[in-house]
Motif scaffolding. Structure first.
Motif, PDB file in Angstrom:
ATOM      1  N   HIS A  70       0.815  -1.219   0.000  1.00 24.60           N
ATOM      2  CA  HIS A  70       0.000   0.000   0.000  1.00 24.60           C
ATOM      3  C   HIS A  70       0.850   1.271   0.000  1.00 24.60           C
ATOM      4  CE1 HIS A  70      -3.587  -2.386   0.728  1.00 24.60           C
ATOM      5  NE2 HIS A  70      -2.978  -2.978   1.743  1.00 24.60           N
ATOM      6  N   PHE A  71       2.192   1.131   0.091  1.00 20.33           N
ATOM      7  CA  PHE A  71       3.050   2.298   0.271  1.00 20.33           C
ATOM      8  C   PHE A  71       4.111   2.384  -0.816  1.00 20.33           C
ATOM      9  CE2 PHE A  71       1.402   0.946   4.343  1.00 20.33           C
ATOM     10  CZ  PHE A  71       0.856   2.125   4.833  1.00 20.33           C
ATOM     11  N   LYS A  72       4.601   3.608  -1.022  1.00 17.00           N
ATOM     12  CA  LYS A  72       5.628   3.867  -2.022  1.00 17.00           C
ATOM     13  C   LYS A  72       6.994   4.107  -1.389  1.00 17.00           C
ATOM     14  CE  LYS A  72       2.300   6.192  -5.083  1.00 17.00           C
ATOM     15  NZ  LYS A  72       1.960   7.489  -5.739  1.00 17.00           N
ATOM     16  N   PHE A  73       6.987   4.371  -0.074  1.00 12.59           N
ATOM     17  CA  PHE A  73       8.231   4.801   0.566  1.00 12.59           C
ATOM     18  C   PHE A  73       8.343   4.191   1.953  1.00 12.59           C
ATOM     19  CE2 PHE A  73      11.764   7.514   1.437  1.00 12.59           C
ATOM     20  CZ  PHE A  73      12.210   7.910   0.180  1.00 12.59           C
ATOM     21  N   LEU A  74       9.556   3.738   2.289  1.00 14.88           N
ATOM     22  CA  LEU A  74       9.806   3.067   3.563  1.00 14.88           C
ATOM     23  C   LEU A  74      10.905   3.811   4.320  1.00 14.88           C
ATOM     24  CD1 LEU A  74       8.944   0.496   5.141  1.00 14.88           C
ATOM     25  CD2 LEU A  74      10.811  -0.703   3.989  1.00 14.88           C
ATOM     26  N   ILE A  75      10.622   4.182   5.567  1.00 12.61           N
ATOM     27  CA  ILE A  75      11.585   4.908   6.391  1.00 12.61           C
ATOM     28  C   ILE A  75      11.986   4.048   7.579  1.00 12.61           C
ATOM     29  CG2 ILE A  75      11.926   6.942   7.857  1.00 12.61           C
ATOM     30  CD1 ILE A  75      10.148   8.515   5.991  1.00 12.61           C
ATOM     31  N   HIS A  76      13.272   4.070   7.906  1.00 13.91           N
ATOM     32  CA  HIS A  76      13.777   3.220   8.990  1.00 13.91           C
ATOM     33  C   HIS A  76      14.993   3.889   9.620  1.00 13.91           C
ATOM     34  CE1 HIS A  76      16.679   2.068   5.860  1.00 13.91           C
ATOM     35  NE2 HIS A  76      15.618   1.916   5.077  1.00 13.91           N
ATOM     36  N   TYR A  77      15.475   3.288  10.705  1.00 12.30           N
ATOM     37  CA  TYR A  77      16.666   3.795  11.382  1.00 12.30           C
ATOM     38  C   TYR A  77      17.698   2.671  11.413  1.00 12.30           C
ATOM     39  CZ  TYR A  77      19.301   6.969  14.348  1.00 12.30           C
ATOM     40  OH  TYR A  77      20.257   7.846  14.826  1.00 12.30           O
TER      41      TYR A  77
ATOM     42  N   THR B 289      15.209  -9.725   4.109  1.00 14.29           N
ATOM     43  CA  THR B 289      15.493 -10.244   2.768  1.00 14.29           C
ATOM     44  C   THR B 289      15.980 -11.691   2.834  1.00 14.29           C
ATOM     45  OG1 THR B 289      16.051  -8.022   1.954  1.00 14.29           O
ATOM     46  CG2 THR B 289      16.866  -9.890   0.685  1.00 14.29           C
ATOM     47  N   LYS B 290      16.846 -11.964   3.794  1.00 16.54           N
ATOM     48  CA  LYS B 290      17.357 -13.322   3.951  1.00 16.54           C
ATOM     49  C   LYS B 290      16.267 -14.265   4.439  1.00 16.54           C
ATOM     50  CE  LYS B 290      21.689 -15.467   5.215  1.00 16.54           C
ATOM     51  NZ  LYS B 290      23.045 -15.249   5.781  1.00 16.54           N
TER      52      LYS B 290
ATOM     53  N   ASP C 177      13.100  -4.367  -3.346  1.00 16.63           N
ATOM     54  CA  ASP C 177      13.631  -3.909  -4.633  1.00 16.63           C
ATOM     55  C   ASP C 177      12.652  -2.997  -5.355  1.00 16.63           C
ATOM     56  OD1 ASP C 177      15.955  -5.349  -4.285  1.00 16.63           O
ATOM     57  OD2 ASP C 177      15.210  -7.119  -5.347  1.00 16.63           O
ATOM     58  N   HIS C 178      11.427  -2.918  -4.855  1.00 18.54           N
ATOM     59  CA  HIS C 178      10.374  -2.191  -5.562  1.00 18.54           C
ATOM     60  C   HIS C 178       9.805  -1.019  -4.748  1.00 18.54           C
ATOM     61  CE1 HIS C 178      10.561  -5.610  -8.235  1.00 18.54           C
ATOM     62  NE2 HIS C 178      10.276  -6.428  -7.233  1.00 18.54           N
ATOM     63  N   ILE C 179      10.453  -0.711  -3.626  1.00 15.50           N
ATOM     64  CA  ILE C 179       9.978   0.395  -2.795  1.00 15.50           C
ATOM     65  C   ILE C 179      11.171   1.278  -2.451  1.00 15.50           C
ATOM     66  CG2 ILE C 179      10.237  -0.872  -0.610  1.00 15.50           C
ATOM     67  CD1 ILE C 179       7.678   0.542   0.362  1.00 15.50           C
TER      68      ILE C 179
END
Length: 370
Positions: A91-98, A109-110, A122-124
């Motif tokens: 549902h989102f286009k952008f992911l923010i993290h620390y 991913t693993k 790979d798509h966000i």
């Protein structure tokens, strides 16, 4: 039976980050509802020998901040946990993290590969606030780069007092209490786990307001005063700075207070160097201590010239120069079209200071440097 619990809640917590984020990413159309914040909790650092038991996400819907937390209520529900989070991310286009670039994303991913799941990373698009601050650590008003340090600087104080390491034993206790049917202790242990993750993702939304210190919303120029060795510029901003602060480094000091910024920029009179980016097209003349383009250098005797390097592809300029802030990669407005340096190893940029300081020159410094 597979156990996974989803905890969803809305919060009255405030947030204010979208405009400076749009500027940093050069994406003016990015909206708050395009963004998801996330953090994971695991039983160890290696995805090969540990498991993820909690994934938290914060997002904005119709101006209100919400959180989702996917909690593994059993040791065998990891796949379902990850799969549900991946479905949610669509549902989102952008992911923010620390610091998710080095831990959370590689870990998931693993795990996705292990469970034969297709991961969305790979798509966000992503933004790592830790990475952004790390590049500016020398000018930050706090010494450590833990998320909690950024939170405390911005006067956000979490209820949680545990570390990620503490949570590992608490999750093990939670599972023991579950299987021994000690419901009271089980519920209490789970609340500690959920609170820590909740504070991580909500704290991250608060930490994003630090972007205003690097990309303020300038309203107008209030003052420009040239002293003997300093150019002082005071600006008003449309945004409010949560905390009064001072960022200082050689030749530049910036003060933030309420809705004003004051810049103290060192003025230097003497010789500066302008470095050519396309240095391979230049020759250096040692006796003259300058570089010339190859189209001209071919007329100079070979014994008086040699191929320029990044360090020697420069020309000198005499004049009066003003130091520029290093808040972000500097773009070059029309009235500040050349950056000068004392030498190649010193990354502090300077602009040639005109005899008459016009409003357009000040605006160019602001737009190009803050």
């Amino acid at each position: 039976k597979v156990y996974m619990q989803l905890f969803n809640q809305s919060t009255t917590s405030s947030y204010n980050f979208i405009k400076p984020l749009q500027c940093i990413l050069n994406q003016p159309s990015l909206s708050e509802e395009d963004i998801c914040f996330f953090d994971i909790e695991t039983t160890g650092l290696s995805a090969d020998i540990s498991s993820v038991y909690l994934i938290g996400a914060a997002y904005i819907n119709q101006g209100e901040l919400h959180t989702n937390q996917w909690f593994a209520d059993d040791y065998i529900s990891e796949k379902e946990l990850i799969e549900n989070f991946f479905i949610f991310l669509k549902h989102f286009k952008f992911l923010i993290h620390y610091n998710g670039s080095t831990f959370d994303i590689p870990y998931l991913t693993k795990k996705a590969a292990f469970h034969s799941l297709e991961h969305p990373f790979d798509h966000i698009q992503t933004f790592d606030l830790y990475s952004f601050l790390r590049k500016r650590k020398d000018i930050l008003p706090f010494s450590k780069l833990r998320q909690k340090d950024a939170e405390e600087f911005l006067s956000y104080y979490r209820k949680d007092r545990l570390s990620g390491k503490d949570l590992i034993s608490i999750y093990q206790s939670f599972m023991n209490y579950k299987y021994t049917k000690n419901d009271q202790e089980m519920i209490y242990s789970r609340s500690l786990l959920l609170l820590h993750n909740y504070d991580d993702i909500i704290g991250l939304t608060h930490c994003m307001s630090i972007l205003w210190y690097f990309n303020p919303d300038i309203k107008e120029i209030l003052l420009c005063e040239k002293q003997v060795n300093t150019l002082i510029i005071t600006l008003s901003t449309n945004n409010q700075f949560i905390v009064e602060s001072v960022i200082s480094y050689p030749n530049v000091k910036v003060e933030y207070k309420n809705q004003t910024i004051t810049l103290y920029l060192t003025i230097i009179t003497g010789s500066m160097k302008y470095y050519f980016e396309d240095y391979k097209n230049y020759y250096y003349l040692p006796e003259e201590d300058t570089a010339i383009h190859e189209s001209v250098a071919r007329f100079v005797d070979k014994k008086y010239r040699k191929k320029a390097t990044k360090k020697t592809a420069y020309i000198k300029k005499e004049g009066t120069f003003v130091a520029l802030p290093l808040f972000q990669n500097i773009s070059l407005p029309s009235t500040v079209n050349t950056l000068f340096y004392t030498d190649y190893a010193n990354h502090q940029p300077y602009a040639l200071l005109p005899e008459t300081i016009s409003p357009s020159f000040i605006e160019s410094i602001i737009k190009g440097s803050i």
